[in-house]
Structures are given as C-alpha cells and as structure tokens.
Scaffold this motif. Structure first.
Motif, PDB file in Angstrom:
ATOM      1  N   ASN A  77       0.084  -6.522  14.401  1.00 31.51           N
ATOM      2  CA  ASN A  77       1.063  -6.353  13.329  1.00 31.51           C
ATOM      3  C   ASN A  77       0.480  -5.564  12.154  1.00 31.51           C
ATOM      4  N   VAL A  78      -0.737  -5.921  11.754  1.00 33.89           N
ATOM      5  CA  VAL A  78      -1.380  -5.210  10.644  1.00 33.89           C
ATOM      6  C   VAL A  78      -1.635  -3.759  11.020  1.00 33.89           C
ATOM      7  N   VAL A 120      10.438 -11.045  24.268  1.00 28.99           N
ATOM      8  CA  VAL A 120       9.346 -11.876  23.744  1.00 28.99           C
ATOM      9  C   VAL A 120       8.379 -11.066  22.894  1.00 28.99           C
ATOM     10  N   VAL A 121       8.489  -9.740  22.910  1.00 34.49           N
ATOM     11  CA  VAL A 121       7.658  -8.871  22.064  1.00 34.49           C
ATOM     12  C   VAL A 121       8.569  -7.945  21.278  1.00 34.49           C
ATOM     13  N   ARG A 122       8.034  -7.362  20.219  1.00 34.37           N
ATOM     14  CA  ARG A 122       8.819  -6.409  19.431  1.00 34.37           C
ATOM     15  C   ARG A 122       8.973  -5.100  20.189  1.00 34.37           C
ATOM     16  N   PRO A 123      10.130  -4.460  20.100  1.00 32.93           N
ATOM     17  CA  PRO A 123      10.302  -3.153  20.745  1.00 32.93           C
ATOM     18  C   PRO A 123       9.408  -2.114  20.091  1.00 32.93           C
ATOM     19  N   ARG A 143       8.913  -2.093   8.383  1.00 34.44           N
ATOM     20  CA  ARG A 143       9.734  -3.277   8.088  1.00 34.44           C
ATOM     21  C   ARG A 143       9.393  -4.466   8.982  1.00 34.44           C
ATOM     22  N   GLY A 144       8.696  -4.217  10.097  1.00 38.21           N
ATOM     23  CA  GLY A 144       8.395  -5.284  11.039  1.00 38.21           C
ATOM     24  C   GLY A 144       9.445  -5.467  12.110  1.00 38.21           C
ATOM     25  N   GLU A 145      10.426  -4.558  12.189  1.00 37.58           N
ATOM     26  CA  GLU A 145      11.469  -4.650  13.207  1.00 37.58           C
ATOM     27  C   GLU A 145      11.019  -4.075  14.539  1.00 37.58           C
ATOM     28  N   MET A 146      10.058  -3.145  14.495  1.00 33.65           N
ATOM     29  CA  MET A 146       9.566  -2.504  15.703  1.00 33.65           C
ATOM     30  C   MET A 146       8.043  -2.452  15.654  1.00 33.65           C
ATOM     31  N   GLU A 165      12.410  10.774  16.672  1.00 33.83           N
ATOM     32  CA  GLU A 165      11.991   9.371  16.626  1.00 33.83           C
ATOM     33  C   GLU A 165      11.194   9.035  15.360  1.00 33.83           C
ATOM     34  N   LEU A 166      10.811  10.030  14.575  1.00 37.54           N
ATOM     35  CA  LEU A 166       9.933   9.776  13.435  1.00 37.54           C
ATOM     36  C   LEU A 166      10.484   8.767  12.430  1.00 37.54           C
ATOM     37  N   PRO A 167      11.787   8.749  12.129  1.00 35.55           N
ATOM     38  CA  PRO A 167      12.269   7.738  11.178  1.00 35.55           C
ATOM     39  C   PRO A 167      12.050   6.300  11.622  1.00 35.55           C
ATOM     40  N   GLN A 168      11.771   6.081  12.891  1.00 38.49           N
ATOM     41  CA  GLN A 168      11.513   4.717  13.360  1.00 38.49           C
ATOM     42  C   GLN A 168      10.207   4.162  12.799  1.00 38.49           C
ATOM     43  N   LEU A 169       9.392   5.028  12.202  1.00 41.90           N
ATOM     44  CA  LEU A 169       8.215   4.525  11.493  1.00 41.90           C
ATOM     45  C   LEU A 169       8.628   3.578  10.365  1.00 41.90           C
ATOM     46  N   VAL A 170       9.805   3.806   9.789  1.00 48.20           N
ATOM     47  CA  VAL A 170      10.325   2.893   8.768  1.00 48.20           C
ATOM     48  C   VAL A 170      10.619   1.532   9.394  1.00 48.20           C
ATOM     49  N   ASN A 171      11.190   1.537  10.603  1.00 51.36           N
ATOM     50  CA  ASN A 171      11.421   0.274  11.301  1.00 51.36           C
ATOM     51  C   ASN A 171      10.124  -0.469  11.586  1.00 51.36           C
ATOM     52  N   VAL A 172       9.052   0.286  11.871  1.00 49.45           N
ATOM     53  CA  VAL A 172       7.754  -0.340  12.129  1.00 49.45           C
ATOM     54  C   VAL A 172       7.219  -0.983  10.857  1.00 49.45           C
TER      55      VAL A 172
END
Length: 481
Positions: free
Chosen positions: A294-295, A425-428, A397-400, A388-395
C-alpha cells in the motif's frame, strides 16, 4: 565367427539411443559456462579498472584473489544448479538460482575473510560480485533471444503431452499463446480406448500413442520433456515406471497437479507415512507485506503524477480540442470487497460511446479492432496506454493498486460464475498478468484465468516483475487497440 564371441556380444547392454535434444542442451550448457566466466571476468576488470582510475592502490594479493573468484564463479553457478536443463528456459527460477549462487559466493568470501583475518577490499563483495550477477543475467537473456532469433525451432523445448484430450488441448493452447516460455507440444499420448484412430490429432498436435508407450513416442519425436497432466490413470506406480523409462534418454518429466494456478512458495512437498504429499499454504492478503504494498503504491503513484503533470495536462488539452465532451472519462467499477468506485481515464471515444445502444454485451466488455467510436487522439492514447494515466489518482486514493486484476464493471459480475468474485479479495490494478501477456489479443477466459492466478500467487516480487514487464508491453503496443 565363434559362439563365444556371439554370446559376449549378446551380453552387452544396448546402447542408449541418440537424442538430438540432449546434445543441444550440452552445447548450450558449454556456452553458458563460458559466458558466465566472461561476465565474471568483465566485472573483475571493471572494478579493478575503476580503483586504478580513481588512484587507489590494488595489492597483488587482491588481484590474484579476485582472479580466483572469476574462476570460482561458474563453479558457484553449477553448485546451485544454474546449468540444469529446465533452468535454461529462463524465468524466475533462473534469476533466483543466479542470485543464490552470487550471494552464496559472497557469503563464503565474507566468512572466510573474517575467520582467516584476511584484509580483503570491500569492493570485491560490494561491487564485483553484484556486478557479476547483473552481467550474468543480462548475458543469459541475450543468449536466449539470439538462439530464438537464429533458429526458433531449436530454441524451443519439445514436449510430449500425456493426459486426457481436454487437458492436452488446454496445454497446447496455453503454450501457443505464451511462447515466451520456449515450450511446444509436438505429440500427445491419450489413455487407451480414447478412440485414437477416429481423431488423429489434438488441435493439430498428432496423437502418437497411449500411456503404455510414452518413451517410444519421445524417441520418435526427439522430445526434450514429457508433461503429465492430471488424470486418474497415472497413479504413483505408473508415474514411477514412466520416470524409469525416461532416465535412459535423460528426458525431463513435468507433472501437473490437479490444483491449477497455484505455484511458487505456497506449494511444498512433505513425506507423510511413506507417501509424498503436496502442502498448499493459504495466500496471504494481509500483514506487513500488504502494508508495504500500500505504501509503495501510493508513494510511486504520487511521484509519477508529479513527474508527468505537464504531459498529462497536454493530453487533457488535446482530448478537449479534438472532440466534444469532457477530457476525463468516469465509469463505475467494482473494487476490493465489492465496493464500487469511479475509475478515471482520458476519454478515447466520442462522447457517450459507453452506452450500449445497439451493441451486444460482448462487444462492450472486449475491445474491438478498428472501433469506429475511437477518436484519432484516442487511438494514439490507447496504443501506448496513455489513457490509463489518470488512474494514478485512483491509486493515491487507495481505490486501486499499481498491479492487480483489472477492475470490472458491475454488469460483468452478473454474466459469469462465482469464481470471478475471488478477484475481489485484492485491490484492482493498473497493470497485471494479462496486460503483459497479450493485452486485448487474449480471450475473456484467458484474462480471467490470469487474474485469478495473480490473486492465488501474489507476492511483492511478482508485483515488481510485472511492473518491469509493463514497460516492454507498452513499448511494443501488441494487443493495444
């Protein structure tokens, strides 16, 4: 001719048949030994040259001692088994064995210097041996690519598949899609009474025998290995006899357990009451490893966002300027534990293209080649996964996560069985196993199987390996559309 000479000739054991694959293995082993020796010599020259360049004094004893380590390098590789035939195909096992050989030699040097009170330069352990490890891995990777490019058929391990028709067909399809493993099924052996004459092949692979003449099929096809798939007919006694028959030709034997997609540290062999049992540990989805993951995910994602802020702003402007609608595309996806969240992407289609309309559900779930809804800018973004780069924001946030199964839309869970819920059972993740193994060229079933395999065998090392392979997959743009 006398009767005595005839009797002596009859008493001689028959000569072992010549198998071209074994000669090829021995030739490659000799090249590996010579190459490993050259890699150690190069590391020796670089470290000593650097010390001379910086004006350091190198005693003659250290020069002789380092030269001895060069000679000991292939010995250390042989001691840990880095020249075995199954290692020559590459993969994580080869990396692990090379590291073990290098670290073992470094430990021997450190302990020996401590016990004998010898003054050995720290550069030998800190610089020379780690550099030799990296050069050895690079050399072995380059050699495999060269052999495959010069003669693809010679660089492939020829396999005889033994099992039921469905299992053999699945193995053939998997190895054809995953050609990087360097294995090809050249013949099949099915159980007796499987109507061998009516259908003479399995997806193009000829059926040359049954379970009673596997060794003969191996000799006929000059195969390098036999893969025994899970089937009740081949019990412990039958497998032992098969292994005895393959010893003559030094043919590798692989046995696939009925428990699929579980490998690595989770599986261990335990002898119990005279039987050999496979012990399977439960996967670990918590503890210190998950905290580190996570970190790591959030720190790396935040750093990449800071570095790519200006390029992402340029993409934002380009999307807005070339088509109507917002630059960011938001869609509901299912995350860890079934919690829904809004995934972020740069919009690559015309505005509103995500609505089903007249398209069937399969066309929506799987990307289509030459999709007319994709814009010109979107084609470029998809080719190099820039959307896919904006998904770094989801990461952040802890959503991905950076690595994990791809997040699915809620409609996909309604179409498939209960096994798909195991992914929750794991984060996408932004990337995963199927993203580096063919991307959109893979079928839906293959993607789901790879996602489940990731969940069952998750580790920090696997995450780092997939992140490294993602760069190559993005650069090749294979399966990106």
């Amino acid at each position: 001719m006398s009767a005595t000479s005839t009797e002596r000739r009859a008493e001689r054991p028959p000569a072992a048949p010549f198998v071209p694959g074994n000669g090829r293995k021995r030739s490659i082993t000799r090249v590996l030994v010579a190459g490993d020796l050259c890699c150690a010599l190069a590391a020796y020259a670089v470290v000593l040259g650097a010390r001379w360049w910086w004006g350091g004094y190198v005693p003659w004893f250290e020069m002789v001692f380092s030269a001895g380590l060069v000679i000991a390098w292939p010995v250390a590789m042989s001691f840990v088994g880095a020249y075995r035939g199954r290692v020559q195909a590459g993969g994580l096992e080869e990396v692990r064995l090379v590291f073990n050989g290098g670290l073992g030699l470094a430990a021997v040097v450190a302990i020996g210097a401590y016990v004998t009170k010898l003054m050995i330069a720290r550069s030998i352990v800190i610089a020379m041996l780690p550099l030799a490890i990296l050069l050895t891995l690079a050399f072995r990777r380059a050699l495999r690519r060269y052999l495959h490019r010069m003669n693809p058929h010679e660089a492939v391990t020829r396999v005889v598949a033994v099992g039921h028709r469905v299992a053999v067909m699945d193995l053939v399809m998997q190895l054809r899609h995953q050609s990087r493993y360097g294995m090809s099924v050249v013949a099949a052996c099915l159980p007796e009474g499987a109507e061998l004459g009516r259908v003479p092949d399995v997806d193009g692979v000829p059926i040359l025998g049954d379970f009673t003449n596997v060794a003969e099929v191996v000799a006929r096809t000059s195969a390098d290995a036999v893969a025994v798939l899970a089937c009740p007919e081949l019990d412990g006694v039958a497998l032992r006899r098969l292994a005895w028959s393959l010893e003559v030709t030094d043919t590798d034997l692989f046995v696939a357990p009925s428990l699929m997609d579980v490998a690595g540290p989770r599986v261990s062999v335990r002898p119990v009451a005279g039987m050999t049992l496979l012990h399977v540990d439960h996967p670990s989805f918590g503890g210190i490893n998950q905290i580190v993951k996570n970190v790591f995910d959030r720190v790396v994602a935040a750093g990449v966002l800071a570095v790519l802020a200006i390029p992402m702003l340029a993409i934002f402007v380009a999307v807005r300027a070339t088509s109507e609608g917002p630059a960011l595309f938001r869609q509901t996806r299912v995350g860890k534990g079934g919690r829904e969240f809004q995934i972020l992407k740069f919009r690559t289609m015309v505005n509103g293209a995500d609505r089903l309309g007249g398209l069937d559900i399969e066309a929506v779930l799987l990307k289509m080649r030459d999709d007319p809804r994709v814009t010109r800018v979107g084609t470029f973004l998809r080719r190099y996964s820039l959307d896919e780069l904006p998904q770094l924001v989801n990461v952040v946030r802890g959503e991905m996560s950076l690595v994990g199964p791809r997040p699915l839309v809620p409609a996909e869970f309604a179409l498939y069985g209960a096994d798909i819920h195991r992914r929750l059972v794991v984060r996408p993740g932004m990337t995963g196993l199927w993203q580096v193994s063919g991307r959109s060229d893979l079928s839906w079933e293959e993607r789901m199987r790879m996602d489940l395999r990731y969940v069952e065998n998750w580790s920090l090392i696997l995450d780092l390996q997939l992140l490294w392979k993602t760069w190559g997959a993005v650069a090749r743009a294979q399966g990106a559309y």
